[in-house]
Design an enzyme around this catalytic site. Structure first.
Site, PDB file in Angstrom:
ATOM      1  N   ARG A   8       2.564  -3.803   6.052  1.00  0.00           N
ATOM      2  CA  ARG A   8       3.725  -2.927   6.077  1.00  0.00           C
ATOM      3  C   ARG A   8       4.528  -3.171   7.345  1.00  0.00           C
ATOM      4  O   ARG A   8       3.991  -3.515   8.385  1.00  0.00           O
ATOM      5  CB  ARG A   8       3.294  -1.455   6.022  1.00  0.00           C
ATOM      6  CG  ARG A   8       2.872  -1.006   4.637  1.00  0.00           C
ATOM      7  CD  ARG A   8       2.521   0.461   4.601  1.00  0.00           C
ATOM      8  NE  ARG A   8       1.337   0.743   5.367  1.00  0.00           N
ATOM      9  CZ  ARG A   8       1.309   1.278   6.585  1.00  0.00           C
ATOM     10  NH1 ARG A   8       2.437   1.642   7.184  1.00  0.00           N
ATOM     11  NH2 ARG A   8       0.184   1.483   7.204  1.00  0.00           N
ATOM     12  N   TYR A  32       5.026  -7.824  -0.050  1.00  0.00           N
ATOM     13  CA  TYR A  32       3.702  -7.271   0.288  1.00  0.00           C
ATOM     14  C   TYR A  32       3.522  -5.835  -0.216  1.00  0.00           C
ATOM     15  O   TYR A  32       4.420  -4.999  -0.099  1.00  0.00           O
ATOM     16  CB  TYR A  32       3.473  -7.306   1.807  1.00  0.00           C
ATOM     17  CG  TYR A  32       2.258  -6.495   2.179  1.00  0.00           C
ATOM     18  CD1 TYR A  32       0.973  -7.004   1.972  1.00  0.00           C
ATOM     19  CD2 TYR A  32       2.373  -5.185   2.643  1.00  0.00           C
ATOM     20  CE1 TYR A  32      -0.144  -6.242   2.237  1.00  0.00           C
ATOM     21  CE2 TYR A  32       1.250  -4.415   2.920  1.00  0.00           C
ATOM     22  CZ  TYR A  32      -0.002  -4.948   2.712  1.00  0.00           C
ATOM     23  OH  TYR A  32      -1.112  -4.193   2.967  1.00  0.00           O
ATOM     24  N   LYS A  80       3.146   3.918  -1.274  1.00  0.00           N
ATOM     25  CA  LYS A  80       3.525   4.661  -0.072  1.00  0.00           C
ATOM     26  C   LYS A  80       4.938   5.236  -0.189  1.00  0.00           C
ATOM     27  O   LYS A  80       5.204   6.341   0.267  1.00  0.00           O
ATOM     28  CB  LYS A  80       3.443   3.760   1.154  1.00  0.00           C
ATOM     29  CG  LYS A  80       2.120   3.060   1.326  1.00  0.00           C
ATOM     30  CD  LYS A  80       0.988   4.012   1.557  1.00  0.00           C
ATOM     31  CE  LYS A  80      -0.297   3.230   1.802  1.00  0.00           C
ATOM     32  NZ  LYS A  80      -1.434   4.098   2.078  1.00  0.00           N
ATOM     33  N   HIS A 126      -2.036  11.518   2.386  1.00  0.00           N
ATOM     34  CA  HIS A 126      -2.675  10.201   2.537  1.00  0.00           C
ATOM     35  C   HIS A 126      -4.188  10.406   2.561  1.00  0.00           C
ATOM     36  O   HIS A 126      -4.828  10.238   3.599  1.00  0.00           O
ATOM     37  CB  HIS A 126      -2.174   9.573   3.838  1.00  0.00           C
ATOM     38  CG  HIS A 126      -2.509   8.133   3.984  1.00  0.00           C
ATOM     39  ND1 HIS A 126      -2.583   7.507   5.204  1.00  0.00           N
ATOM     40  CD2 HIS A 126      -2.770   7.170   3.074  1.00  0.00           C
ATOM     41  CE1 HIS A 126      -2.888   6.232   5.040  1.00  0.00           C
ATOM     42  NE2 HIS A 126      -3.001   5.997   3.762  1.00  0.00           N
ATOM     43  N   SER A 184      -4.457   4.023   7.622  1.00  0.00           N
ATOM     44  CA  SER A 184      -4.701   2.802   6.864  1.00  0.00           C
ATOM     45  C   SER A 184      -5.803   1.978   7.528  1.00  0.00           C
ATOM     46  O   SER A 184      -5.855   1.863   8.756  1.00  0.00           O
ATOM     47  CB  SER A 184      -3.433   1.947   6.816  1.00  0.00           C
ATOM     48  OG  SER A 184      -2.398   2.676   6.218  1.00  0.00           O
ATOM     49  N   CYS A 203      -9.032   2.436   7.846  1.00  0.00           N
ATOM     50  CA  CYS A 203     -10.060   3.154   8.624  1.00  0.00           C
ATOM     51  C   CYS A 203     -11.249   3.527   7.754  1.00  0.00           C
ATOM     52  O   CYS A 203     -12.031   4.409   8.104  1.00  0.00           O
ATOM     53  CB  CYS A 203      -9.477   4.414   9.257  1.00  0.00           C
ATOM     54  SG  CYS A 203      -8.384   4.080  10.638  1.00  0.00           S
ATOM     55  N   GLY A 204     -11.375   2.903   6.572  1.00  0.00           N
ATOM     56  CA  GLY A 204     -12.593   3.105   5.789  1.00  0.00           C
ATOM     57  C   GLY A 204     -12.487   4.122   4.664  1.00  0.00           C
ATOM     58  O   GLY A 204     -13.518   4.583   4.179  1.00  0.00           O
ATOM     59  N   LYS A 205     -11.282   4.469   4.225  1.00  0.00           N
ATOM     60  CA  LYS A 205     -11.164   5.420   3.112  1.00  0.00           C
ATOM     61  C   LYS A 205     -11.829   4.874   1.852  1.00  0.00           C
ATOM     62  O   LYS A 205     -12.541   5.579   1.152  1.00  0.00           O
ATOM     63  CB  LYS A 205      -9.695   5.749   2.792  1.00  0.00           C
ATOM     64  CG  LYS A 205      -9.058   6.718   3.769  1.00  0.00           C
ATOM     65  CD  LYS A 205      -7.862   7.459   3.171  1.00  0.00           C
ATOM     66  CE  LYS A 205      -6.685   6.566   2.870  1.00  0.00           C
ATOM     67  NZ  LYS A 205      -6.154   5.869   4.046  1.00  0.00           N
ATOM     68  N   ASN A 229     -14.232   2.696   1.603  1.00  0.00           N
ATOM     69  CA  ASN A 229     -15.697   2.693   1.753  1.00  0.00           C
ATOM     70  C   ASN A 229     -16.279   4.089   1.567  1.00  0.00           C
ATOM     71  O   ASN A 229     -17.294   4.265   0.893  1.00  0.00           O
ATOM     72  CB  ASN A 229     -16.099   2.152   3.124  1.00  0.00           C
ATOM     73  CG  ASN A 229     -15.799   0.674   3.267  1.00  0.00           C
ATOM     74  OD1 ASN A 229     -15.685  -0.042   2.268  1.00  0.00           O
ATOM     75  ND2 ASN A 229     -15.642   0.214   4.492  1.00  0.00           N
ATOM     76  N   ASP A 243      -6.841   6.637  -1.658  1.00  0.00           N
ATOM     77  CA  ASP A 243      -5.704   6.526  -0.744  1.00  0.00           C
ATOM     78  C   ASP A 243      -4.762   7.726  -0.738  1.00  0.00           C
ATOM     79  O   ASP A 243      -4.266   8.099   0.312  1.00  0.00           O
ATOM     80  CB  ASP A 243      -4.907   5.257  -1.075  1.00  0.00           C
ATOM     81  CG  ASP A 243      -3.982   4.811   0.044  1.00  0.00           C
ATOM     82  OD1 ASP A 243      -4.337   5.014   1.216  1.00  0.00           O
ATOM     83  OD2 ASP A 243      -2.891   4.283  -0.255  1.00  0.00           O
ATOM     84  N   ARG A 251      -6.130  -8.229   0.777  1.00  0.00           N
ATOM     85  CA  ARG A 251      -6.354  -7.085  -0.118  1.00  0.00           C
ATOM     86  C   ARG A 251      -6.898  -7.502  -1.473  1.00  0.00           C
ATOM     87  O   ARG A 251      -6.659  -8.620  -1.933  1.00  0.00           O
ATOM     88  CB  ARG A 251      -5.016  -6.372  -0.349  1.00  0.00           C
ATOM     89  CG  ARG A 251      -4.389  -5.791   0.911  1.00  0.00           C
ATOM     90  CD  ARG A 251      -4.915  -4.429   1.191  1.00  0.00           C
ATOM     91  NE  ARG A 251      -4.528  -3.918   2.506  1.00  0.00           N
ATOM     92  CZ  ARG A 251      -4.586  -2.626   2.821  1.00  0.00           C
ATOM     93  NH1 ARG A 251      -4.990  -1.739   1.949  1.00  0.00           N
ATOM     94  NH2 ARG A 251      -4.262  -2.226   4.037  1.00  0.00           N
TER      95      ARG A 251
HETATM   96  O1  SAT Z   1       0.701   0.238   2.767  1.00  0.00           O
HETATM   97  S1  SAT Z   1      -0.282  -0.444   1.975  1.00  0.00           S
HETATM   98  O2  SAT Z   1      -0.467   0.271   0.742  1.00  0.00           O
HETATM   99  O3  SAT Z   1       0.157  -1.787   1.706  1.00  0.00           O
HETATM  100  C1  SAT Z   1      -1.761  -0.483   2.784  1.00  0.00           C
HETATM  101  C2  SAT Z   1      -1.903   0.616   3.737  1.00  0.00           C
HETATM  102  O4  SAT Z   1      -1.295   0.561   4.799  1.00  0.00           O
HETATM  103  O5  SAT Z   1      -2.618   1.589   3.442  1.00  0.00           O
HETATM  104 MN    MN Z   2      -3.285   4.017   2.832  1.00  0.00          MN
END
Ligand code: SAT
Ligand code: MN
Length: 603
Positions: A78, A217, A226, A246, A268, A270-272, A274, A293, A385
């Site tokens: 991003r 991307y 997002k 989020h 983003s 940080c392990g969400k 997982n 997410d 990703r």
């Molecule tokens: O923004 S993305 O969905 O590409 C990935 C992230 O930052 O969580």
């Molecule tokens: Mn995210």
């Protein structure tokens, strides 16, 4: 359906028809593709992309119906400094967003989009965020010139003809996207078209519109994610009295079969992902995933807070994902998956750092270079990703598509903090919990362009994703809680898996061991586990945290649960100066909570 002549058959939506015609006139594509969301369409577009070098089909005996895509080196994450909130006034966007005058921005964008799809196909993608017939769901239509976006949106959202049936002549959010690389005079295409000079990720909150230019991307180009489900939806949620967050959503079941749902906000990477599909180390406990997410939450008729996941896929960080760290993710991505910016193995499969203890002897890395374990370059980009359907996850929650959502018992906030923040604490009430969310800080990751590992404030993990003044967002959270029956509100917690000791060693093993913290939270919600009141919140007593079978050193545990008064006093100064920027938009409730914390730290 391919031809524009069939537009009247395609949709009854007057606004949509008009918008499609305007987009064609503006962007001058060579043809138009009205997406139906079918498997056939998906396969056909993959074939096109294979021909163009955009996609490499993976070895079907290893990973059926899966593909590798590799971006250009500069289009990997991003771009927060190219992301704009174009509300009428700068004040409405607030001090944490890039603002630009909406009229000026429209002029800029119209210039850029003019002829931007020459030599390309314009795709129309109707999509629904949330289950098709949920009262919590909302519809969008994306116009794009990227087949990669079409295929990704098919995995990430409910997409295609049925959405148009549900839409009828109703409201949708127009999401206008171009990679910004027209092809002139039969110019040959490149595998990953984008525009290195000009990137704009633009939101018009008042008119609920998204325009995105120059990037292919994920977060910049898959506009349901997002841009819609967080930035635009946060404005809708403020106006309509709900929450767009989020947050992951997971079910957590104890050995007796009692189940609670938890929502958790982390920045983003940080392990969400997982946490959302973890295999608990504690025997008899079970995690099931609703989302990894984003959460849209609203009070149900019974007064409890219900959440849906607006997405239908995972767009997860690949590096670090392994059978050891996240077996459920590994099993989710065994088929029907699009990989972006990972490495290609000699037998036509994928690899990334951390996937196996031993790297393969030879790879083609994400930059398309020959790679061996001695190479200086990474095999996969750190923000590489996977894009895979949620329903393929072995621990998908049976209610993950429930139209009414799932009832939330606890909300977690967290980030990467190597110092100061303890492993877990409980807020005293909703107001205090809102303050805890508002004062969140975290070390930056590769998910956004810029320096990695730098501590920054990231309120509610929404810093890059709030579509309006963050001070007003705090106020929305406070008033949201005031409207509720306090006994039915979720309890709010802070967690930090990333604490380090003075030598830089992780104090907490993380991953599946985080179930120990979740267990404490589960039992706190039931008023069963013990806690000790401290200045910052309620912390577990030493015995209330189930540490059986974990060889945690006494001193490590002490550090994990320590509230260092001086460090926290400094922390409050740091919060205080951060909050100042919101001026009159900072709600009284946050000031009161900050002062109360300062007071408690003093006494
Ligand atoms: O923004 S993305 O969905 O590409 C990935 C992230 O930052 O969580
Ligand atoms: Mn995210």
């Amino acid at each position: 359906m391919h031809a524009i002549d069939s537009l009247d058959e395609y949709t009854q939506n007057d606004h949509l028809k008009e918008w499609i015609k305007e987009a064609i006139a503006l962007c001058q594509p060579k043809d138009v593709w009205l997406c139906d969301g079918s498997e056939r369409e998906y396969k056909e577009l993959c074939q096109r992309m294979i021909k163009n070098g955009t996609m490499i089909p993976l070895n079907p005996s290893k990973r059926p119906n899966s593909y590798l895509c590799r971006s250009t080196a500069d289009d990997v994450s991003r771009v927060e400094d190219r992301t704009f909130i174009c509300s009428k006034t700068k004040e409405e966007a607030g001090p944490t967003n890039n603002w630009s005058d909406p009229d000026e921005m429209r002029k800029t964008l119209l210039k850029l989009f003019k002829g931007s799809m020459q030599g390309r196909t314009l795709f129309v993608i109707p999509f629904c965020m949330g289950p098709l017939h949920s009262p919590l769901s909302h519809i969008g239509v994306q116009i794009t010139d990227s087949p990669y976006v079409v295929c990704s949106m098919k995995i990430m959202t409910r997409m295609g003809k049925e959405v148009l049936n549900v839409l009828g002549n109703g409201f949708f959010v127009p999401c206008f996207h171009s990679v910004g690389m027209p092809l002139h005079n039969n110019q040959k295409d490149v595998p990953w078209p984008s525009n290195p000079q000009n990137k704009y990720i633009v939101h018009f909150p008042e008119t609920r519109e998204i325009w995105s230019y120059g990037s292919g991307y994920g977060g910049n180009a898959l506009l349901g994610k997002k841009c819609y489900a967080l930035r635009i939806a946060s404005c809708m949620a403020r106006d309509e009295g709900w929450l767009a967050e989020h947050m992951l959503i997971m079910g957590f079941t104890n050995p007796q079969g009692q189940k609670k749902y938890i929502a958790a906000a982390f920045p983003s990477a940080c392990g969400k992902t997982n946490l959302a599909m973890m295999t608990p180390s504690l025997p008899g406990w079970k995690v099931e995933v609703v989302g990894d997410d984003i959460a849209w939450m609203k009070f149900g008729e019974d007064g409890h807070l219900y959440a849906i996941n607006p997405e239908a896929g995972f767009f997860g960080v690949a590096p670090g994902t392994s059978a050891n760290s996240n077996l459920n993710a590994m099993q989710t991505i065994t088929k029907n998956t699009i990989f972006t910016n990972v490495a290609l193995t000699d037998d036509g499969d994928v690899w990334w750092e951390g996937m196996t203890p031993q790297p393969p002897e030879h790879l083609i890395n994400w930059l398309r270079h020959e790679w061996s374990p001695n190479s200086q370059e990474k095999a996969a980009h750190p923000n590489a990703r996977f894009t895979a359907p949620i329903k393929q996850c072995p621990v998908v929650d049976p209610d993950w598509e429930s139209p009414r959502g799932v009832p939330i018992s606890a909300i977690l906030f967290g980030g990467r903090r190597s110092t100061v923040a303890p492993l877990v604490y409980e807020s005293f009430n909703w107001e205090h919990g809102t303050f805890v969310g508002a004062s969140l800080s975290s070390e930056t990751t590769a998910a956004a362009a810029g320096q990695v590992g730098k501590l920054r404030h990231d309120p509610f993990a929404m810093l890059p994703f709030c579509g309006y003044n963050m001070g007003d967002y705090f106020a929305h959270w406070l008033s949201f809680g005031r409207k509720a029956d306090p006994s039915k509100l979720p309890k709010i917690y802070y967690v930090n898996w990333f604490r380090k000791d003075a030598q830089g060693k992780w104090l907490w093993p993380g991953y599946k061991e985080n179930s120990r913290v979740l267990k404490w939270i589960f039992e706190r919600v039931d008023n069963k586990a013990a806690a000790e009141k401290t200045a910052i919140g309620n912390l577990p007593t030493k015995d209330s945290l189930d540490l059986q079978g974990l060889n945690l050193e006494e001193n490590d545990l002490k550090q994990l649960l320590e509230v260092d008064r001086e460090a926290w006093q400094q922390e409050t100064q740091y919060m205080s100066s951060y909050f100042q920027q919101f001026g009159p938009h900072l709600p009284e409730g946050i000031k009161t909570e900050l002062n109360a914390l300062i007071e408690r730290l003093r006494s």
